[in-house]
Scaffold this motif. Structure first.
Motif, PDB file in Angstrom:
ATOM      1  N   SER A 135       0.833  -1.216   0.000  1.00 48.77           N
ATOM      2  CA  SER A 135       0.000   0.000   0.000  1.00 48.77           C
ATOM      3  C   SER A 135       0.862   1.258   0.000  1.00 48.77           C
ATOM      4  O   SER A 135       0.492   2.268  -0.602  1.00 48.77           O
ATOM      5  N   ALA A 138       1.832   1.767  -3.597  1.00 43.47           N
ATOM      6  CA  ALA A 138       0.689   2.286  -4.373  1.00 43.47           C
ATOM      7  C   ALA A 138       0.456   3.758  -4.036  1.00 43.47           C
ATOM      8  O   ALA A 138       0.215   4.595  -4.925  1.00 43.47           O
ATOM      9  N   LYS A 141       2.837   6.073  -5.755  1.00 36.51           N
ATOM     10  CA  LYS A 141       2.488   6.308  -7.174  1.00 36.51           C
ATOM     11  C   LYS A 141       1.349   7.318  -7.288  1.00 36.51           C
ATOM     12  O   LYS A 141       1.352   8.189  -8.165  1.00 36.51           O
TER      13      LYS A 141
END
Ligand SMILES: [Fe+2]
Ligand SMILES: [Fe+2]
Length: 454
Positions: A135, A138, A141
């Motif tokens: 996570s 992610a 990003k």
């Protein structure tokens, strides 16, 4: 009220002995107290704020001089804070105030991903599990994508040009960067630790005690979710965790006061008016805890403010609903949250005692514990065990110790509200705290007669 102004040089880099000598100088050669104008505290140099390398000192109502934490690290300033804006100021209209806040926070939202406050959070709280790493990657990003989009919108002149958050002029060095003293205190504050596992051990010990009352499953579930969220989101960031906790912790008192107001407005119930007064005193106390955490930098990140303030609104309405169905449910929930706060602060004080003792208290703590409205402070102590608590406030250690003790008082009051024994507590407090003033020559009545008359 006019404030006299004076400064003490920043003493953080100096040995403690020098600091004490300076305070003795301020207090007078023979240690006599400074004169005070009426029963008021003074914050020396408060008129124009501390300059480079200079810090405030605080003169308590008893005339003693106290050191004050040199800088305030809070995001809010001026009218967003108590003791900085004018007393009793009237706000703008809802829409004007909302728009002003939206503009301010929107800029901070953009800064949060353009200058990546999330990487700072990740460094303080690095992921340890596979899911956590996934996570985090992610999230990185998403933040990168939003930063690129923001830059593009800026290039197309859709959004105004963004600059980094400037360092306030009064605390910046000649190069415009943060003054060394300020950086030093900040790094010492960031060095404070809290071990979640040890907090849970305290919680388990409390659950094993005979006074522990098991809450209904849905209240227990809501409570566990709150604590789990705090552990996950704020590992390695105790001051931000406390700021979040204090933001939501005062909501139940708003909820109780709202519901009691409603019952009074509808003409259903007026006996709760006394309770309103106590809940206001509790909320006032939580407001000061909150401001103490702000002054230590607990609200600096946009993401923390967003999460805490939205959680607070949700929490407010949940407690309103609980109270509407059963006041006992609402008080049980608060009892759990206040108990968790007590354990957390107790553990924090135990783990960081030496570091906290080496730092002076922030101004807001001195204003509250040394010069605040003691009538309201006394209202907190509903169970009568220590009705006239007068805690000391000489260091950050004292401040956190006081907060832990305040939370303990909140637990006692919530327990008494939950099992309705608050009625007896208040009656007892009234009888013991009021010395009757009799007219000259009058004969005192016996306590039995007094009760009957009452
Ligand atoms: Fe609190
Ligand atoms: Fe509390």
């Amino acid at each position: 009220m006019s404030l006299r102004t004076a400064r003490r040089p920043s003493t953080l880099a100096q040995p403690r002995r020098t600091r004490q000598a300076l305070l003795v100088l301020l207090q007078g050669q023979k240690g006599e107290k400074l004169p005070t104008e009426s029963y008021k505290s003074h914050l020396l140099s408060s008129q124009d704020g501390p300059g480079h390398g200079e810090c405030d000192v605080f003169i308590a109502p008893d005339g003693n001089v106290r050191e004050v934490l040199c800088y305030d690290y809070g995001f809010r300033s001026g009218f967003g804070r108590l003791y900085q804006g004018g007393d009793g100021e009237i706000p703008k209209g809802f829409f004007a105030l909302g728009w002003e806040n939206y503009r301010k926070e929107f800029k901070q939202l953009r800064r949060s991903f353009r200058y990546n406050e999330y990487s700072d959070i990740r460094n303080l709280n690095p992921p340890t599990t596979f899911l956590g790493r996934l996570s985090a990657s992610a999230g990185k990003k998403v933040v990168g994508g939003l930063a690129a989009l923001d830059r593009q919108l800026e290039d197309w002149s859709v959004l105004p040009r963004l600059t980094p958050q400037p360092v306030p002029a009064d605390i910046a060095g000649e190069d415009g960067e943060m003054h060394n003293d300020r950086q030093e205190i900040r790094s010492r504050l960031r060095d404070l630790q809290l071990d979640d596992e040890l907090v849970w051990k305290r919680e388990e010990a409390r659950e094993a005690s005979p006074e522990w009352v098991k809450a209904p499953w849905f209240i227990q579930a809501f409570y566990i979710l709150l604590c789990w969220g705090l552990d996950k989101l704020y590992a390695g960031r105790p001051l931000q965790r406390f700021w979040f906790l204090e933001t939501v912790a005062r909501m139940p008192y708003f909820s109780y006061i709202s519901m009691l107001h409603l019952y009074e407005s509808l003409g259903w119930w007026r006996a709760g008016a006394e309770l309103r007064r106590i809940h206001f005193a509790e909320e006032w106390n939580e407001l000061h805890h909150l401001q103490i955490m702000e002054s230590l930098g607990g609200d600096q990140y946009w993401v923390d403010r967003f999460l805490a303030q939205h959680a607070a609104v949700f929490y407010y309405w949940t407690v309103v609903l609980f109270f509407a169905i059963s006041p006992s449910w609402a008080y049980t929930f608060s009892e759990l949250v206040e108990g968790h706060a007590t354990d957390t602060y107790d553990e924090f004080v135990a783990q960081n005692a030496d570091k906290l003792k080496a730092l002076p208290p922030p101004r807001v703590a001195l204003e509250y514990y040394m010069a605040g409205d003691l009538y309201l402070f006394d209202e907190l102590q509903t169970t009568g065990t220590d009705p006239k608590r007068r805690p000391s406030c000489n260091s950050l250690y004292d401040v956190f110790r006081n907060i832990a003790d305040d939370e303990r008082e909140h637990v006692k009051t919530m327990t008494a509200c939950r099992d309705y024994s608050i009625v007896d507590d208040l009656a007892r407090k009234k009888l013991t705290s009021k010395e009757p003033t009799l007219p000259k020559g009058a004969t005192p009545v016996s306590s039995t007669t007094a009760s009957l008359v009452k």
